[in-house]
Design a protein around this motif. Structure first.
Motif, PDB file in Angstrom:
ATOM      1  N   GLY A  35      31.923  42.060  37.811  1.00  9.37           N
ATOM      2  CA  GLY A  35      30.675  42.815  37.928  1.00  9.37           C
ATOM      3  C   GLY A  35      30.861  44.233  37.428  1.00  9.37           C
ATOM      4  O   GLY A  35      31.899  44.857  37.670  1.00  9.37           O
ATOM      5  N   CYS A  36      29.866  44.717  36.695  1.00 11.93           N
ATOM      6  CA  CYS A  36      29.944  46.093  36.177  1.00 11.93           C
ATOM      7  C   CYS A  36      28.572  46.755  36.277  1.00 11.93           C
ATOM      8  O   CYS A  36      28.066  47.319  35.319  1.00 11.93           O
ATOM      9  N   GLY A  37      27.970  46.651  37.462  1.00 11.41           N
ATOM     10  CA  GLY A  37      26.679  47.292  37.700  1.00 11.41           C
ATOM     11  C   GLY A  37      26.900  48.659  38.315  1.00 11.41           C
ATOM     12  O   GLY A  37      27.820  49.393  37.934  1.00 11.41           O
ATOM     13  N   VAL A  38      26.060  49.001  39.302  1.00 10.37           N
ATOM     14  CA  VAL A  38      26.141  50.322  39.941  1.00 10.37           C
ATOM     15  C   VAL A  38      27.555  50.575  40.464  1.00 10.37           C
ATOM     16  O   VAL A  38      28.170  51.610  40.199  1.00 10.37           O
ATOM     17  N   VAL A  39      28.091  49.611  41.201  1.00  9.29           N
ATOM     18  CA  VAL A  39      29.410  49.805  41.823  1.00  9.29           C
ATOM     19  C   VAL A  39      30.532  49.528  40.819  1.00  9.29           C
ATOM     20  O   VAL A  39      31.471  50.318  40.683  1.00  9.29           O
ATOM     21  N   VAL A  69      31.276  40.080  33.238  1.00 10.74           N
ATOM     22  CA  VAL A  69      29.849  40.459  33.258  1.00 10.74           C
ATOM     23  C   VAL A  69      29.054  39.311  32.643  1.00 10.74           C
ATOM     24  O   VAL A  69      29.626  38.412  32.027  1.00 10.74           O
ATOM     25  N   VAL A 103      32.438  42.643  42.730  1.00 10.01           N
ATOM     26  CA  VAL A 103      31.232  43.456  42.939  1.00 10.01           C
ATOM     27  C   VAL A 103      30.063  42.875  42.134  1.00 10.01           C
ATOM     28  O   VAL A 103      29.293  43.613  41.515  1.00 10.01           O
ATOM     29  N   ILE A 104      29.990  41.547  42.172  1.00 10.12           N
ATOM     30  CA  ILE A 104      28.845  40.849  41.581  1.00 10.12           C
ATOM     31  C   ILE A 104      27.704  40.833  42.600  1.00 10.12           C
ATOM     32  O   ILE A 104      26.548  41.049  42.289  1.00 10.12           O
ATOM     33  N   GLY A 105      28.069  40.544  43.839  1.00  8.82           N
ATOM     34  CA  GLY A 105      27.075  40.417  44.915  1.00  8.82           C
ATOM     35  C   GLY A 105      26.537  38.999  45.012  1.00  8.82           C
ATOM     36  O   GLY A 105      26.807  38.155  44.147  1.00  8.82           O
ATOM     37  N   PRO A 109      27.867  32.937  42.031  1.00 10.19           N
ATOM     38  CA  PRO A 109      29.225  32.391  41.955  1.00 10.19           C
ATOM     39  C   PRO A 109      30.301  33.232  42.647  1.00 10.19           C
ATOM     40  O   PRO A 109      31.477  32.893  42.545  1.00 10.19           O
ATOM     41  N   ALA A 127      32.836  44.012  48.051  1.00 13.53           N
ATOM     42  CA  ALA A 127      31.804  44.837  48.707  1.00 13.53           C
ATOM     43  C   ALA A 127      30.663  43.960  49.184  1.00 13.53           C
ATOM     44  O   ALA A 127      29.615  44.459  49.590  1.00 13.53           O
ATOM     45  N   ASN A 128      30.880  42.655  49.146  1.00 19.37           N
ATOM     46  CA  ASN A 128      29.792  41.689  49.272  1.00 19.37           C
ATOM     47  C   ASN A 128      29.486  41.319  50.732  1.00 19.37           C
ATOM     48  O   ASN A 128      29.938  40.309  51.258  1.00 19.37           O
ATOM     49  N   LYS A 129      28.656  42.167  51.374  1.00 22.09           N
ATOM     50  CA  LYS A 129      28.346  41.903  52.793  1.00 22.09           C
ATOM     51  C   LYS A 129      27.546  40.630  52.977  1.00 22.09           C
ATOM     52  O   LYS A 129      27.681  39.936  53.993  1.00 22.09           O
ATOM     53  N   ALA A 331      25.819  54.283  50.416  1.00 26.78           N
ATOM     54  CA  ALA A 331      25.356  53.592  49.210  1.00 26.78           C
ATOM     55  C   ALA A 331      25.670  54.451  47.998  1.00 26.78           C
ATOM     56  O   ALA A 331      26.035  55.621  48.124  1.00 26.78           O
ATOM     57  N   GLY A 332      25.516  53.823  46.828  1.00 24.94           N
ATOM     58  CA  GLY A 332      25.756  54.538  45.574  1.00 24.94           C
ATOM     59  C   GLY A 332      27.078  54.123  44.957  1.00 24.94           C
ATOM     60  O   GLY A 332      28.011  53.714  45.663  1.00 24.94           O
ATOM     61  N   THR A 336      30.723  54.040  47.111  1.00 22.26           N
ATOM     62  CA  THR A 336      31.159  52.658  47.386  1.00 22.26           C
ATOM     63  C   THR A 336      32.511  52.401  46.717  1.00 22.26           C
ATOM     64  O   THR A 336      33.392  51.735  47.282  1.00 22.26           O
TER      65      THR A 336
HETATM   66  N1  LIG Z   1      24.912  49.639  45.214  1.00 21.05           N
HETATM   67  C1  LIG Z   1      25.383  50.075  46.370  1.00 21.05           C
HETATM   68  O1  LIG Z   1      25.130  51.210  46.774  1.00 21.05           O
HETATM   69  C2  LIG Z   1      26.242  49.202  47.199  1.00 21.05           C
HETATM   70  C3  LIG Z   1      26.495  47.897  46.840  1.00 21.05           C
HETATM   71  N2  LIG Z   1      27.300  47.115  47.617  1.00 21.05           N
HETATM   72  C4  LIG Z   1      27.568  45.751  47.205  1.00 21.05           C
HETATM   73  O2  LIG Z   1      28.282  45.769  45.975  1.00 21.05           O
HETATM   74  C5  LIG Z   1      27.955  44.618  45.231  1.00 21.05           C
HETATM   75  C6  LIG Z   1      27.462  45.041  43.856  1.00 21.05           C
HETATM   76  O3  LIG Z   1      26.319  45.844  44.007  1.00 21.05           O
HETATM   77  P1  LIG Z   1      25.695  46.637  42.768  1.00 21.05           P
HETATM   78  O4  LIG Z   1      26.762  47.167  41.901  1.00 21.05           O
HETATM   79  O5  LIG Z   1      24.727  47.586  43.377  1.00 21.05           O
HETATM   80  O6  LIG Z   1      24.912  45.484  42.020  1.00 21.05           O
HETATM   81  P2  LIG Z   1      24.396  45.460  40.515  1.00 21.05           P
HETATM   82  O7  LIG Z   1      23.290  44.482  40.455  1.00 21.05           O
HETATM   83  O8  LIG Z   1      24.168  46.840  40.017  1.00 21.05           O
HETATM   84  O9  LIG Z   1      25.663  44.877  39.714  1.00 21.05           O
HETATM   85  C7  LIG Z   1      26.045  43.532  39.741  1.00 21.05           C
HETATM   86  C8  LIG Z   1      26.855  43.240  38.489  1.00 21.05           C
HETATM   87  O10 LIG Z   1      27.338  41.906  38.556  1.00 21.05           O
HETATM   88  C9  LIG Z   1      27.085  41.274  37.305  1.00 21.05           C
HETATM   89  N3  LIG Z   1      26.953  39.850  37.534  1.00 21.05           N
HETATM   90  C10 LIG Z   1      25.989  39.194  38.216  1.00 21.05           C
HETATM   91  N4  LIG Z   1      26.218  37.869  38.173  1.00 21.05           N
HETATM   92  C11 LIG Z   1      27.330  37.702  37.451  1.00 21.05           C
HETATM   93  C12 LIG Z   1      28.064  36.567  37.058  1.00 21.05           C
HETATM   94  N5  LIG Z   1      27.660  35.369  37.378  1.00 21.05           N
HETATM   95  N6  LIG Z   1      29.190  36.739  36.328  1.00 21.05           N
HETATM   96  C13 LIG Z   1      29.586  37.970  36.000  1.00 21.05           C
HETATM   97  N7  LIG Z   1      28.930  39.102  36.350  1.00 21.05           N
HETATM   98  C14 LIG Z   1      27.809  38.951  37.058  1.00 21.05           C
HETATM   99  C15 LIG Z   1      25.805  41.912  36.819  1.00 21.05           C
HETATM  100  O11 LIG Z   1      25.676  41.748  35.435  1.00 21.05           O
HETATM  101  C16 LIG Z   1      26.051  43.368  37.219  1.00 21.05           C
HETATM  102  O12 LIG Z   1      26.879  43.972  36.223  1.00 21.05           O
HETATM  103  C17 LIG Z   1      26.944  43.843  46.066  1.00 21.05           C
HETATM  104  O13 LIG Z   1      27.612  42.889  46.843  1.00 21.05           O
HETATM  105  C18 LIG Z   1      26.341  44.917  46.946  1.00 21.05           C
HETATM  106  O14 LIG Z   1      25.810  44.403  48.144  1.00 21.05           O
HETATM  107  C19 LIG Z   1      27.900  47.583  48.742  1.00 21.05           C
HETATM  108  C20 LIG Z   1      27.692  48.862  49.149  1.00 21.05           C
HETATM  109  C21 LIG Z   1      26.811  49.759  48.444  1.00 21.05           C
END
Ligand SMILES: NC(=O)C1=CN([C@@H]2O[C@H](COP(=O)(O)OP(=O)(O)OC[C@H]3O[C@@H](n4cnc5c(N)ncnc54)[C@H](O)[C@@H]3O)[C@@H](O)[C@H]2O)C=CC1
Ligand SMILES: N[C@@H](CC=O)C(=O)O
Ligand code: NA
Length: 460
Positions: A35-39, A69, A103-105, A109, A127-129, A331-332, A336
């Protein structure tokens, strides 16, 4: 380093020793990022930019071997890594790693990838609660079976160290109660409603504009995110398996500006609280745990009332330690990532030293009690007829259900209609089922126009 314990570690105690060792003889641990989103983008950045310090702290270099990703071809100029590291093949990636950061969430998968990673000997930081609260025991038992670590500090209250204190620092004590503000979005919304008098909808829009709330903020405002965190906290606090389905959950969508004003009138604020409590019998023996997420009034003098904006805080009451409060950013991306990198260093050190961190502790195996048995205080606002005997009638509705009244405040509803009044009642502690029955009875009284609102009062 693909086999655990096969390299002599450079010790953290002597970082000078690290500097004097030729780079090629410093051990390397392979790190895969899912995962390469926010976190994830923040984690990748920290891994690269802090590489030398992390190596000195771990005693091995952390080599980022790939980032899974969905669209590897997409340009990511803000992530300072070789674009060749991006891959859509997460399954192959996790098989090659010593440490996997998830950090996919979501559930799948992520779950399958974590299990594959562990099967192939990798320790996991996540980080996946949502996944931990739904299926934590499966992950724990895989970690135990394969002798690897499962760390998840970022899953509860982001940057705030709370998982490790619960898992390690307080494990010799008996936690009695945990009260947490564990969702930044809802705290922001409620705080703005309190400080500006704004309504719910416009404040959510503001939170979205500021980037706190998701585009679809349902998990935040309906309390799902906080319920997952409550399940994790309760499991740790009471050595009992608690899943998100066990958590009584109410979000903040029904909280009105009038509720906020009612709280102000009693020098309180409304917060979305995650509450985990030990339930005891008359002899004081633990008989269960109560785990719930709902809006509640809390006195402005309580430390949690001062938690503003999108901040989080967790207030813990333990037998010997007394009261503790953990406060910070929940958050953020960067906050994180701070928690994630702390976990990465911990599991990396374990790999070099050959040990691992704490396993799941669920020996107490207490039942999760029904919400009807939870006890707290209540604030009830009634519109009533203003005539002799009304107060007595209302009071007996409470008494009939064993709910003791702490305070009553009466005020005329309008200057020009002296026959109607508002009654605000705050109760002593009572069970939720007793309060619900009281509210039913009040609704049936011909002198009560309406039960305008009722809300739980916590923190005492
Ligand atoms: N954003 C936050 O402030 C916080 C997030 N978290 C947890 O961290 C985790 C990630 O959160 P965010 O970064 O905010 O989510 P996000 O939606 O910004 O990033 C998720 C990333 O995972 C990738 N992804 C999704 N499905 C995929 C797959 N099948 N194969 C490969 N990559 C895949 C997406 O392309 C994206 O790059 C979650 O479990 C969330 O609950 C925990 C604490 C704070
Ligand atoms: N959406 C959550 C962030 C992750 O835990 C929040 O608002 O707190
Ligand atoms: Na945390």
């Amino acid at each position: 380093m693909s086999q655990r314990g096969d390299v002599e570690p450079v010790t953290e105690e002597n970082p000078a020793e690290m500097a004097s060792i030729p780079a090629e003889s410093v051990p390397t641990l392979k790190v895969a990022l899912l995962g390469c989103g926010v976190v994830g983008s923040s984690v990748a950045t920290m891994l690269v930019e802090n590489a030398d310090d992390l190596a000195a702290r771990v005693g091995a270099r952390l080599e980022l071997i790939g980032i899974a990703v969905r669209r590897p071809e997409r340009a990511r100029p803000d992530v300072p890594v070789d674009p060749a590291l991006f891959t859509a093949d997460a399954d192959t990636l996790v098989r090659a790693a010593d440490i996997v950061i998830e950090v996919i969430g979501g559930i799948d998968p992520a779950r399958g990838l974590i299990l594959t990673a562990m099967e192939h000997g990798a320790s996991v930081v996540t980080a996946n609660k949502a996944l931990l609260a739904e299926d934590g025991p499966t992950l724990y038992s895989a970690a135990g079976e394969h002798g690897v670590d499962l760390y998840y500090e970022a899953a509860v209250a982001g940057a705030i160290p709370i998982v490790r204190p619960m898992r390690e620092s307080l494990v010799g004590d008996d936690v009695q109660r945990v009260l947490g503000i564990v969702n930044g979005t809802t705290n922001f919304v409620l705080d703005k409603m309190d400080s500006t008098g704004a309504g719910f909808a416009e404040t959510v829009e503001q939170a979205q504009a500021l980037g706190y709330a998701e585009a679809d903020p349902t998990a935040d405002v309906e309390g799902f995110d906080a319920a997952a965190k409550a399940a994790i906290l309760a499991s740790l606090a009471f050595h009992t398996r608690v899943s998100s389905d066990d958590v009584h959950r109410e979000g903040i969508t029904e909280v009105t500006a009038a509720d906020i004003q009612a709280a102000r009138d009693m020098d309180a604020v409304v917060k979305l609280l995650a509450i985990c409590e030990l339930v005891r019998d008359d002899e004081g023996a633990p008989t269960g745990v109560s785990v719930r997420v709902h809006p509640a009034m809390i006195a402005r003098t309580h430390p949690l009332a001062s938690v503003r904006d999108a901040y989080n805080a967790v207030f813990v009451e333990a037998s010997a330690a007394g009261e503790l409060m953990f406060y910070g950013k929940g958050a953020g991306g960067d906050p994180t990532s701070s928690a994630i990198l702390g976990d990465v260093v911990a599991v990396a050190r374990h790999r070099l030293a050959g040990g691992h961190g704490p396993k799941e502790s669920a020996y107490a195996d207490l039942p999760v009690v029904d919400m009807g048995l939870a006890t707290t205080r209540y604030h009830i606002s009634l519109a009533v007829a203003d005539r002799p005997g009304v107060l007595a009638q209302v009071a007996s509705a409470f008494a009939d259900h064993g709910v003791s009244i702490e305070t009553v405040r009466q005020r005329m509803l309008t200057d020009d209609d002296e026959s109607r009044a508002s009654l605000v009642i705050v109760t002593h502690r009572a069970t939720d089922s007793a309060l619900a029955a009281t509210v039913d009875a009040l609704t049936g009284l011909d002198t009560v126009d309406a039960v305008v609102s009722w809300m739980r009062v916590e923190g005492a």
